[in-house]
Scaffold this motif. Structure first.
Motif, short mmCIF file in Angstrom:
data_model
loop_
_atom_site.label_atom_id
_atom_site.label_comp_id
_atom_site.label_asym_id
_atom_site.label_seq_id
_atom_site.Cartn_x
_atom_site.Cartn_y
_atom_site.Cartn_z
N GLY A 78 10.27 -3.01 -2.07
CA GLY A 78 9.89 -1.60 -2.03
C GLY A 78 9.84 -0.90 -3.37
N ALA A 79 10.16 -1.60 -4.46
CA ALA A 79 10.09 -0.98 -5.79
C ALA A 79 8.64 -0.71 -6.16
CB ALA A 79 10.74 -1.90 -6.82
N PHE A 80 8.44 0.24 -7.07
CA PHE A 80 7.09 0.60 -7.50
C PHE A 80 6.96 0.38 -9.00
CE2 PHE A 80 7.96 3.11 -3.73
CZ PHE A 80 6.82 2.90 -2.97
N LEU A 81 5.83 -0.21 -9.41
CA LEU A 81 5.53 -0.43 -10.81
C LEU A 81 4.22 0.30 -11.13
CD1 LEU A 81 6.22 -4.27 -11.09
CD2 LEU A 81 7.79 -2.36 -11.54
N GLN A 82 4.16 0.82 -12.36
CA GLN A 82 2.96 1.52 -12.77
C GLN A 82 2.34 0.83 -13.97
OE1 GLN A 82 3.51 5.66 -13.77
NE2 GLN A 82 1.36 6.09 -13.38
N ALA A 83 1.01 0.74 -13.96
CA ALA A 83 0.27 0.16 -15.07
C ALA A 83 0.06 1.22 -16.14
CB ALA A 83 -1.08 -0.36 -14.57
N GLU A 84 -0.23 0.75 -17.34
CA GLU A 84 -0.53 1.68 -18.43
C GLU A 84 -1.72 2.57 -18.09
OE1 GLU A 84 -1.09 -1.06 -21.67
OE2 GLU A 84 0.99 -0.79 -22.33
N THR A 85 -2.61 2.08 -17.21
CA THR A 85 -3.79 2.84 -16.82
C THR A 85 -3.55 3.71 -15.59
OG1 THR A 85 -4.54 0.86 -15.65
CG2 THR A 85 -5.44 1.24 -17.86
N GLY A 86 -2.30 3.73 -15.07
CA GLY A 86 -1.94 4.65 -13.99
C GLY A 86 -1.83 4.05 -12.60
N GLU A 87 -2.37 2.86 -12.36
CA GLU A 87 -2.30 2.27 -11.01
C GLU A 87 -0.85 1.97 -10.63
OE1 GLU A 87 -6.28 1.00 -12.77
OE2 GLU A 87 -4.21 1.14 -13.46
N ILE A 88 -0.55 2.14 -9.34
CA ILE A 88 0.79 1.88 -8.81
C ILE A 88 0.73 0.63 -7.92
CG2 ILE A 88 2.67 2.76 -7.37
CD1 ILE A 88 2.37 4.55 -9.74
N VAL A 89 1.69 -0.29 -8.12
CA VAL A 89 1.79 -1.50 -7.32
C VAL A 89 3.18 -1.52 -6.69
CG1 VAL A 89 1.82 -4.03 -7.38
CG2 VAL A 89 0.13 -2.77 -8.74
N ARG A 90 3.21 -1.78 -5.38
CA ARG A 90 4.49 -1.85 -4.66
C ARG A 90 4.93 -3.31 -4.53
NH1 ARG A 90 6.19 0.45 1.31
NH2 ARG A 90 8.35 -0.17 1.09
N ILE A 91 6.20 -3.56 -4.77
CA ILE A 91 6.78 -4.91 -4.69
C ILE A 91 7.20 -5.21 -3.26
CG2 ILE A 91 8.71 -6.38 -5.46
CD1 ILE A 91 6.60 -5.78 -7.62
N ARG A 92 6.90 -6.43 -2.83
CA ARG A 92 7.34 -6.92 -1.53
C ARG A 92 8.11 -8.22 -1.74
NH1 ARG A 92 1.76 -6.29 1.93
NH2 ARG A 92 1.98 -4.08 2.42
N ALA A 93 9.16 -8.42 -0.95
CA ALA A 93 9.91 -9.68 -0.99
C ALA A 93 9.17 -10.71 -0.14
CB ALA A 93 11.32 -9.47 -0.46
N ALA A 94 8.84 -11.84 -0.73
CA ALA A 94 8.12 -12.91 -0.03
C ALA A 94 9.02 -13.62 0.96
CB ALA A 94 7.57 -13.91 -1.04
N ASP A 95 8.42 -14.16 2.01
CA ASP A 95 9.15 -15.05 2.91
C ASP A 95 9.44 -16.34 2.15
OD1 ASP A 95 8.99 -13.26 4.98
OD2 ASP A 95 7.46 -14.35 6.10
#
Length: 187
Positions: A55-72
């Motif tokens: 559920g953590a969120f990461l942001q790119a230098e260009t502004g896009e947001i990516v949400r982290i998911r734990a893999a099975d």
């Protein structure tokens, strides 16, 4: 390639550009090249030492947001009775310094609603069974507890702990003995 360089707090669902699903082993790394769930190339350029939580969120230098998911991934879920049974199981497994995810399943019909999840390990599995747990080998997300000394910013509960291993020991002993000859010893 999208360069993810910053951890950010919760965002609106509409702001999420993509998801990145990773196993626990890769979520511990600060530098990583991977593909998002939609196949987009990303590179992680983050401070080391902080695990990426589900559920953590990461942001790119260009502004896009990516949400982290734990893999099975392969795990063992040890189901046990709530209360003392769970406490004993967590104590003994934790005493072996293994990463543990802890949860509860209110729909269990056997009374064993609490569970502890860990990577497969026959020694830990035997211990869990001796303590009364029922084991299930399966694939599931593994997002272990961050631990008491986790760095700030991990998970929902942030804790910071400073700790020094520098020790200064100074001993001074002065002894004076009278034996007919006067002399002093200093250590």
């Amino acid at each position: 390639m999208l360069e993810l360089t910053q951890r950010v707090g919760p965002v609106e669902t509409s702001e999420i550009h993509d998801h990145l699903t990773l196993p626990f082993e890769l979520r511990m790394r600060g530098r990583l090249r991977a593909k998002t769930d939609t196949g987009y190339d990303v590179g992680l350029f983050l401070d080391r030492g902080q695990v990426l939580r589900e559920g953590a969120f990461l942001q790119a230098e260009t502004g896009e947001i990516v949400r982290i998911r734990a893999a099975d991934e392969p795990v063992v879920t040890a189901r046990i009775e709530p209360g003392l049974g769970l406490a004993r199981l967590c104590y003994h497994l934790g005493n072996r310094h293994v990463s543990l995810a802890i949860g509860s399943d209110e729909t269990a019909t056997d009374g064993k609603t609490d569970w502890v999840r860990f990577p497969p390990d026959h020694v830990l599995e035997e211990l869990a069974e001796r303590l009364g747990a029922t084991l299930e080998h399966h694939r599931a997300p593994f997002d272990p507890e961050p631990g008491a000394y986790a760095q700030a910013g991990q998970g929902e509960h942030s804790h910071s702990h400073g700790h020094s291993h520098s020790h200064s020991q100074s001993h001074s002993h002065s002894h004076s003995h009278g034996h007919g000859n006067d002399h002093t010893h200093s250590h």
